[in-house]
Design a protein around this motif. Structure first.
Motif, PDB file in Angstrom:
ATOM      1  N   PHE A 126      65.428  15.770  79.009  1.00  0.00           N
ATOM      2  CA  PHE A 126      64.374  15.785  77.996  1.00  0.00           C
ATOM      3  C   PHE A 126      63.060  16.146  78.683  1.00  0.00           C
ATOM      4  O   PHE A 126      62.777  15.684  79.790  1.00  0.00           O
ATOM      5  CB  PHE A 126      64.251  14.415  77.317  1.00  0.00           C
ATOM      6  N   TYR A 127      62.259  16.963  77.992  1.00  0.00           N
ATOM      7  CA  TYR A 127      61.002  17.392  78.599  1.00  0.00           C
ATOM      8  C   TYR A 127      60.024  17.895  77.548  1.00  0.00           C
ATOM      9  O   TYR A 127      60.379  18.126  76.393  1.00  0.00           O
ATOM     10  CB  TYR A 127      61.242  18.483  79.647  1.00  0.00           C
ATOM     11  N   ARG A 128      58.751  18.074  78.017  1.00  0.00           N
ATOM     12  CA  ARG A 128      57.693  18.585  77.147  1.00  0.00           C
ATOM     13  C   ARG A 128      56.959  19.716  77.861  1.00  0.00           C
ATOM     14  O   ARG A 128      57.284  20.044  79.006  1.00  0.00           O
ATOM     15  CB  ARG A 128      56.759  17.448  76.727  1.00  0.00           C
ATOM     16  N   TRP A 129      55.975  20.306  77.188  1.00  0.00           N
ATOM     17  CA  TRP A 129      55.350  21.525  77.677  1.00  0.00           C
ATOM     18  C   TRP A 129      53.823  21.387  77.720  1.00  0.00           C
ATOM     19  O   TRP A 129      53.213  20.958  76.747  1.00  0.00           O
ATOM     20  CB  TRP A 129      55.699  22.697  76.758  1.00  0.00           C
ATOM     21  N   ASN A 130      53.234  21.769  78.837  1.00  0.00           N
ATOM     22  CA  ASN A 130      51.779  21.806  78.961  1.00  0.00           C
ATOM     23  C   ASN A 130      51.398  22.946  79.909  1.00  0.00           C
ATOM     24  O   ASN A 130      51.819  22.947  81.058  1.00  0.00           O
ATOM     25  CB  ASN A 130      51.241  20.481  79.494  1.00  0.00           C
ATOM     26  N   PRO A 131      50.628  23.938  79.400  1.00  0.00           N
ATOM     27  CA  PRO A 131      50.061  24.010  78.048  1.00  0.00           C
ATOM     28  C   PRO A 131      51.139  24.284  77.004  1.00  0.00           C
ATOM     29  O   PRO A 131      52.265  24.634  77.363  1.00  0.00           O
ATOM     30  CB  PRO A 131      49.084  25.199  78.157  1.00  0.00           C
ATOM     31  N   PRO A 132      50.786  24.138  75.699  1.00  0.00           N
ATOM     32  CA  PRO A 132      51.739  24.535  74.669  1.00  0.00           C
ATOM     33  C   PRO A 132      52.235  25.949  74.945  1.00  0.00           C
ATOM     34  O   PRO A 132      51.494  26.788  75.482  1.00  0.00           O
ATOM     35  CB  PRO A 132      50.910  24.470  73.378  1.00  0.00           C
ATOM     36  N   CYS A 133      53.488  26.211  74.603  1.00  0.00           N
ATOM     37  CA  CYS A 133      54.117  27.458  75.042  1.00  0.00           C
ATOM     38  C   CYS A 133      54.954  28.065  73.917  1.00  0.00           C
ATOM     39  O   CYS A 133      55.674  27.349  73.218  1.00  0.00           O
ATOM     40  CB  CYS A 133      54.992  27.179  76.254  1.00  0.00           C
ATOM     41  N   LEU A 134      54.855  29.374  73.768  1.00  0.00           N
ATOM     42  CA  LEU A 134      55.755  30.103  72.879  1.00  0.00           C
ATOM     43  C   LEU A 134      56.894  30.633  73.732  1.00  0.00           C
ATOM     44  O   LEU A 134      56.676  31.386  74.683  1.00  0.00           O
ATOM     45  CB  LEU A 134      55.026  31.263  72.196  1.00  0.00           C
ATOM     46  N   SER A 135      58.120  30.214  73.426  1.00  0.00           N
ATOM     47  CA  SER A 135      59.272  30.717  74.163  1.00  0.00           C
ATOM     48  C   SER A 135      60.001  31.756  73.318  1.00  0.00           C
ATOM     49  O   SER A 135      60.248  31.557  72.130  1.00  0.00           O
ATOM     50  CB  SER A 135      60.222  29.578  74.558  1.00  0.00           C
ATOM     51  N   LEU A 136      60.313  32.890  73.940  1.00  0.00           N
ATOM     52  CA  LEU A 136      61.043  33.966  73.275  1.00  0.00           C
ATOM     53  C   LEU A 136      62.533  33.856  73.575  1.00  0.00           C
ATOM     54  O   LEU A 136      62.919  33.400  74.658  1.00  0.00           O
ATOM     55  CB  LEU A 136      60.555  35.337  73.774  1.00  0.00           C
ATOM     56  N   GLY A 137      63.359  34.289  72.627  1.00  0.00           N
ATOM     57  CA  GLY A 137      64.778  34.407  72.906  1.00  0.00           C
ATOM     58  C   GLY A 137      65.008  35.480  73.956  1.00  0.00           C
ATOM     59  O   GLY A 137      64.210  36.421  74.102  1.00  0.00           O
ATOM     60  N   ARG A 138      66.096  35.379  74.712  1.00  0.00           N
ATOM     61  CA  ARG A 138      66.333  36.288  75.836  1.00  0.00           C
ATOM     62  C   ARG A 138      66.231  37.758  75.426  1.00  0.00           C
ATOM     63  O   ARG A 138      65.717  38.589  76.178  1.00  0.00           O
ATOM     64  CB  ARG A 138      67.697  36.017  76.468  1.00  0.00           C
ATOM     65  N   ASN A 139      66.716  38.119  74.251  1.00  0.00           N
ATOM     66  CA  ASN A 139      66.745  39.519  73.846  1.00  0.00           C
ATOM     67  C   ASN A 139      65.673  39.878  72.827  1.00  0.00           C
ATOM     68  O   ASN A 139      65.730  40.956  72.230  1.00  0.00           O
ATOM     69  CB  ASN A 139      68.132  39.861  73.292  1.00  0.00           C
ATOM     70  N   GLN A 140      64.706  38.993  72.613  1.00  0.00           N
ATOM     71  CA  GLN A 140      63.704  39.220  71.580  1.00  0.00           C
ATOM     72  C   GLN A 140      62.651  40.231  72.035  1.00  0.00           C
ATOM     73  O   GLN A 140      62.212  40.231  73.189  1.00  0.00           O
ATOM     74  CB  GLN A 140      63.027  37.901  71.201  1.00  0.00           C
ATOM     75  N   ASP A 141      62.241  41.083  71.119  1.00  0.00           N
ATOM     76  CA  ASP A 141      61.234  42.105  71.385  1.00  0.00           C
ATOM     77  C   ASP A 141      59.853  41.445  71.498  1.00  0.00           C
ATOM     78  O   ASP A 141      59.379  40.845  70.529  1.00  0.00           O
ATOM     79  CB  ASP A 141      61.243  43.128  70.247  1.00  0.00           C
ATOM     80  N   PRO A 142      59.179  41.544  72.643  1.00  0.00           N
ATOM     81  CA  PRO A 142      57.870  40.888  72.805  1.00  0.00           C
ATOM     82  C   PRO A 142      56.755  41.546  71.999  1.00  0.00           C
ATOM     83  O   PRO A 142      55.662  40.980  71.882  1.00  0.00           O
ATOM     84  CB  PRO A 142      57.603  41.000  74.307  1.00  0.00           C
TER      85      PRO A 142
END
Length: 275
Positions: free
Chosen positions: A37-53
């Motif tokens: 279990f974990y959290r994120w700092n700073p807040p983060c947008l994570s993309l799917g591996r194959n997602q177009d940035p």
């Protein structure tokens, strides 16, 4: 079951830890289940591996001070802000986790559901396939994901690399539909998309109206995983996993922090091998 309960970390380090754990498990002779279990700092947008940035509004991310990282798993973008992230890692051969992807989602969701139900949250497992694919992960629940009154509570993604299974997911504490959608650029019919997203997602605190005690939440989920997977929880530190794990962790952090990975999907170092 080895359990890791982390605090806040950067997106690149969080993804590096999950990936290094998957490598470590794959290289063990015995079948070992890992729950993190974990959290994120700073807040983060994570993309799917194959997602177009190109769908991401990078100007908004910079203005808000949000981080960006591409996950090793598939699926769509998730804003990690008011949430708790879980990760489950197991060997491909571990019979406690079905080889079928949908069935393995169901097994993990069963544990998550029990842990949340035990805290009084009326969480159910969605049995319908998503009718529409969207860049926005929380707009529509996929089959075997967890919902409250039909609204998506947890968004999960899975990958199967050589010898191991990694599934991680975001448990919403508060839905942030406006901030979430602002992370995307060029959305057609924004008002309609916003309304669908607002009605499609829910956090634990949105439902209860009260602040969630994270320690109670984590403890309940660990207990539920122990019961569902029939494995006693053992709290460990990353140093106990050895120098090879720590070396891989450092290498993977550099990869997940790189422009080449996040925007060009170029892997670095040992990512394509567990050896």
């Amino acid at each position: 079951m080895k359990v890791f309960v982390d605090g806040y970390r950067r997106g690149a380090l969080n993804m590096a830890i999950d990936t290094a754990l998957a490598d470590w498990v794959a290289n063990q002779e015995e079948e070992i289940l890992i729950l993190r279990f974990y959290r994120w700092n700073p807040p983060c947008l994570s993309l799917g591996r194959n997602q177009d940035p190109s769908v991401i509004n990078t100007d908004y991310l910079k203005r808000m001070g949000f981080d960006l990282v591409r996950r090793p798993t598939g699926g769509m973008a998730v804003l990690h802000w008011k949430e708790l992230t879980y990760a489950v890692v197991a060997k491909n051969s571990d019979k406690r986790l079905p080889r079928n992807v949908i069935a393995s989602y169901l097994k993990i969701s069963t544990a998550l559901k029990k842990g949340l139900n035990d805290l009084g949250f009326p969480v159910e497992i969605n049995d319908r396939r998503a009718s529409k694919i969207s860049h926005v992960c929380f707009q529509v629940p996929s089959v075997n994901e967890l919902v409250i009154s039909g609204r998506k509570l947890i968004g999960s993604a899975q990958t199967r690399r050589r010898g191991s299974i990694l599934q991680h997911g975001s448990i919403l504490l508060k839905a942030m539909p406006k901030e979430y959608l602002n992370c995307f650029s060029g959305l057609s019919d924004y008002e309609n998309t916003f309304e669908k997203t607002k009605q499609g997602m829910i956090g634990l605190e949105d439902y209860s109206g009260d602040r969630v005690e994270l320690q109670k939440l984590v403890d309940s989920l660990i207990k539920a995983f122990s019961l569902v997977f029939e494995d006693k929880a053992e709290y460990v530190s990353y140093k106990e996993l050895g120098n090879d794990f720590l070396e891989r962790l450092d290498e993977y952090e550099r990869m997940f922090d790189s422009y080449e990975w996040n925007f060009e999907r170029k892997t670095l170092g040992r990512f394509n091998s567990n050896r």
